[in-house]
Design a protein around this motif. Structure first.
Motif, PDB file in Angstrom:
ATOM      1  N   PHE A 195       0.792  -0.911  -0.031  1.00 39.87           N
ATOM      2  CA  PHE A 195      -0.161  -0.597  -0.286  1.00 39.87           C
ATOM      3  C   PHE A 195       1.009   1.423   0.336  1.00 39.87           C
ATOM      4  O   PHE A 195       0.642   2.081  -0.102  1.00 39.87           O
ATOM      5  CB  PHE A 195      -1.003  -0.310   1.354  1.00 39.87           C
ATOM      6  CG  PHE A 195      -1.936  -1.533   0.763  1.00 39.87           C
ATOM      7  CD1 PHE A 195      -3.313  -0.911   0.094  1.00 39.87           C
ATOM      8  CD2 PHE A 195      -2.154  -2.284   1.880  1.00 39.87           C
ATOM      9  CE1 PHE A 195      -4.635  -1.402  -0.210  1.00 39.87           C
ATOM     10  CE2 PHE A 195      -3.181  -2.830   1.818  1.00 39.87           C
ATOM     11  CZ  PHE A 195      -4.107  -2.791   0.469  1.00 39.87           C
ATOM     12  N   SER A 196       2.241   1.406   0.313  1.00 41.59           N
ATOM     13  CA  SER A 196       3.041   2.236   0.637  1.00 41.59           C
ATOM     14  C   SER A 196       4.333   2.342  -0.358  1.00 41.59           C
ATOM     15  O   SER A 196       4.709   4.171  -0.515  1.00 41.59           O
ATOM     16  CB  SER A 196       3.217   2.656   2.152  1.00 41.59           C
ATOM     17  OG  SER A 196       4.893   1.189   2.283  1.00 41.59           O
ATOM     18  N   TYR A 197       3.969   1.460  -1.496  1.00 42.45           N
ATOM     19  CA  TYR A 197       5.379   1.385  -1.883  1.00 42.45           C
ATOM     20  C   TYR A 197       6.626   1.560  -1.219  1.00 42.45           C
ATOM     21  O   TYR A 197       7.469   2.248  -1.722  1.00 42.45           O
ATOM     22  CB  TYR A 197       5.300   2.229  -3.368  1.00 42.45           C
ATOM     23  CG  TYR A 197       3.629   2.382  -4.135  1.00 42.45           C
ATOM     24  CD1 TYR A 197       4.678   1.902  -5.354  1.00 42.45           C
ATOM     25  CD2 TYR A 197       2.895   2.157  -3.897  1.00 42.45           C
ATOM     26  CE1 TYR A 197       3.284   0.998  -6.365  1.00 42.45           C
ATOM     27  CE2 TYR A 197       2.120   1.657  -5.261  1.00 42.45           C
ATOM     28  CZ  TYR A 197       2.089   1.293  -5.628  1.00 42.45           C
ATOM     29  OH  TYR A 197       0.292   0.371  -6.867  1.00 42.45           O
ATOM     30  N   ASN A 198       6.928   1.516  -0.132  1.00 42.12           N
ATOM     31  CA  ASN A 198       8.203   1.923   0.573  1.00 42.12           C
ATOM     32  C   ASN A 198       8.268   0.461   1.676  1.00 42.12           C
ATOM     33  O   ASN A 198       7.649  -0.268   1.968  1.00 42.12           O
ATOM     34  CB  ASN A 198       7.362   2.896   1.817  1.00 42.12           C
ATOM     35  CG  ASN A 198       8.450   4.052   2.072  1.00 42.12           C
ATOM     36  OD1 ASN A 198       9.415   3.804   1.364  1.00 42.12           O
ATOM     37  ND2 ASN A 198       8.309   5.363   2.496  1.00 42.12           N
ATOM     38  N   THR A 199       9.536   0.933   1.286  1.00 40.00           N
ATOM     39  CA  THR A 199      10.562  -0.744   2.190  1.00 40.00           C
ATOM     40  C   THR A 199      11.237   0.310   3.683  1.00 40.00           C
ATOM     41  O   THR A 199      10.769   1.465   3.670  1.00 40.00           O
ATOM     42  CB  THR A 199      11.763  -1.064   2.025  1.00 40.00           C
ATOM     43  OG1 THR A 199      12.653   0.130   1.238  1.00 40.00           O
ATOM     44  CG2 THR A 199      11.224  -1.733   0.129  1.00 40.00           C
ATOM     45  N   SER A 200      11.409  -0.650   4.593  1.00 44.28           N
ATOM     46  CA  SER A 200      11.650   0.012   6.149  1.00 44.28           C
ATOM     47  C   SER A 200      12.881   0.571   5.791  1.00 44.28           C
ATOM     48  O   SER A 200      13.473   1.397   6.417  1.00 44.28           O
ATOM     49  CB  SER A 200      11.123  -1.300   7.298  1.00 44.28           C
ATOM     50  OG  SER A 200      11.655  -2.319   6.971  1.00 44.28           O
ATOM     51  N   LEU A 201      13.668  -0.671   4.471  1.00 46.10           N
ATOM     52  CA  LEU A 201      15.180   0.189   5.116  1.00 46.10           C
ATOM     53  C   LEU A 201      15.584   0.799   3.565  1.00 46.10           C
ATOM     54  O   LEU A 201      14.989  -0.237   2.682  1.00 46.10           O
ATOM     55  CB  LEU A 201      16.460  -1.241   5.287  1.00 46.10           C
ATOM     56  CG  LEU A 201      16.100  -1.367   6.924  1.00 46.10           C
ATOM     57  CD1 LEU A 201      16.900  -3.263   6.889  1.00 46.10           C
ATOM     58  CD2 LEU A 201      16.584  -1.156   7.504  1.00 46.10           C
ATOM     59  N   ARG A 202      16.060   1.892   3.745  1.00 46.66           N
ATOM     60  CA  ARG A 202      16.522   2.738   1.823  1.00 46.66           C
ATOM     61  C   ARG A 202      17.794   3.219   2.045  1.00 46.66           C
ATOM     62  O   ARG A 202      17.627   4.220   3.332  1.00 46.66           O
ATOM     63  CB  ARG A 202      15.264   3.188   2.132  1.00 46.66           C
ATOM     64  CG  ARG A 202      15.506   3.696   0.265  1.00 46.66           C
ATOM     65  CD  ARG A 202      14.703   3.553   0.064  1.00 46.66           C
ATOM     66  NE  ARG A 202      13.537   2.692  -0.942  1.00 46.66           N
ATOM     67  CZ  ARG A 202      12.173   3.365  -0.347  1.00 46.66           C
ATOM     68  NH1 ARG A 202      11.796   4.431   0.466  1.00 46.66           N
ATOM     69  NH2 ARG A 202      11.714   2.164  -0.425  1.00 46.66           N
ATOM     70  N   LEU A 203      18.179   3.967   1.324  1.00 47.52           N
ATOM     71  CA  LEU A 203      19.613   4.647   1.856  1.00 47.52           C
ATOM     72  C   LEU A 203      19.810   5.141   0.399  1.00 47.52           C
ATOM     73  O   LEU A 203      19.786   4.619  -0.444  1.00 47.52           O
ATOM     74  CB  LEU A 203      21.299   3.532   1.631  1.00 47.52           C
ATOM     75  CG  LEU A 203      22.060   4.956   1.968  1.00 47.52           C
ATOM     76  CD1 LEU A 203      22.210   5.269   3.212  1.00 47.52           C
ATOM     77  CD2 LEU A 203      23.179   3.351   1.716  1.00 47.52           C
TER      78      LEU A 203
END
Ligand SMILES: Cc1cc2nc3c(=O)[nH]c(=O)nc-3n(C[C@H](O)[C@H](O)[C@H](O)COP(=O)(O)OP(=O)(O)OC[C@H]3O[C@@H](n4cnc5c(N)ncnc54)[C@H](O)[C@@H]3O)c2cc1C
Length: 271
Positions: free
Chosen positions: A246-254
């Motif tokens: 739903f968010s197109y987001n992952t929890s870890l990202r640099l």
């Protein structure tokens, strides 16, 4: 660095090309606004005339259509010959410049010498075995999984390099060792094949049933979820997947981007 070339159009190649295609389509604009999506190219090179060669024709056609929709260029019937100085040369003499080459065209075994025996390595450096997983030409040495090369009438080139083969052969061999019997040869039970190409896109061949699109994608997620060890892992992954969906987001990202704060060096200089 933005020219991704995937060598090999099997499940691993299709999955990774699809994942990079999704990155280009959905993530790039938001997370890397300084990079024009058109500057990122994805090419997949496959030696045979279709993707997912071990799966059904429908699965191959669906994968081709889905990858095209994800702006992945698919080159079929082309073999990579060399990769020198960041230039890939294909068998038709054409070249592609890429600093980001991803090899998914299979694994080979490390050559091992067995002096004084009749042993000869098989295709791709694998160990040819009989139907009891015993390495041909050697005594009491066994090979299972990717490194073993067991041919059958149905698989004249050897069993596929898949996790199911490795798991089933492991169980088979353990059973034989524990009972000290060798009354039944190994028989591979094909439980079906799946590949996920991206969000809501997957293909699955489950015996005579072929699934594609959203249903296949749900089936892929379900099978992978139940294969995880422990309820805590399953719930964690499920929550992460729902969140990412739903968010197109992952929890870890640099994120590497310009900062509005003074650079560390500048602060350091000023003491
Ligand atoms: C990107 C990718 C995606 C895949 N996706 C799927 C999939 O979706 N479904 C599926 O069924 N299969 C998939 N596969 C294939 C699957 O991973 C393999 O078939 C399976 O892991 C084989 O198991 P194995 O135990 O034979 O070998 P491996 O899992 O490769 O295990 C071999 C181990 O031995 C170690 N090793 C190697 N040499 C030595 C040495 N000399 N001494 C000690 N240790 C050594 C290696 O480090 C490794 O840990 C995929 C493979 C790849 C690469």
């Amino acid at each position: 660095m933005l020219s991704f070339v995937v060598i090999g159009g099997g499940p691993a190649g299709v999955e990774i090309a699809g994942a990079v295609g999704e990155l280009k389509r959905y993530i790039l604009k938001r997370d890397y606004p300084g990079i024009a999506p058109d500057d990122l190219s994805i090419t997949i090179i496959e030696g045979t005339d279709r993707l997912l060669g071990t799966m059904s024709r429908e699965a191959s056609d669906t994968a081709l259509r889905d990858l095209n929709q994800l702006m992945v260029e698919v080159k079929l019937g082309r073999l990579m010959k060399t990769y020198n100085d960041n230039v890939i040369t294909l068998d038709d003499g054409s070249t592609i410049y890429s600093e980001m080459v991803i090899w998914t065209a299979g694994v080979t075994g490390v050559p091992i010498e067995f002096s004084g025996t009749d042993y000869k390595a098989g295709r791709g450096g694998c160990f040819p075995t009989d139907q009891y997983c015993r390495i041909e030409g050697l005594e009491d040495i066994y090979a299972i999984g990717d490194i073993g090369l067991m041919t059958t009438d149905k698989y004249p080139k050897g069993l596929p390099q898949l996790a199911q083969v490795a798991i089933q052969q492991g169980r088979f061999l353990a059973k034989n060792f524990n009972s000290n019997k060798r009354d039944r040869p190994f028989s591979y039970v094909d439980k079906g094949s799946m590949a996920t190409i991206g969000r809501n896109r997957a293909v699955a061949d489950l015996h005579s049933i072929h699934l594609s699109g959203f249903i296949a994608w749900l089936a892929w997620m379900f099978i992978h979820l139940i294969s995880l060890l422990g309820m805590r892992n399953k719930i964690n992954v499920l929550i992460n997947w729902i969140w990412a969906y739903f968010s197109y987001n992952t929890s870890l990202r640099l994120l590497l981007a310009g900062s509005k704060y003074p650079k560390r060096g500048e602060l350091w200089d000023k003491g």
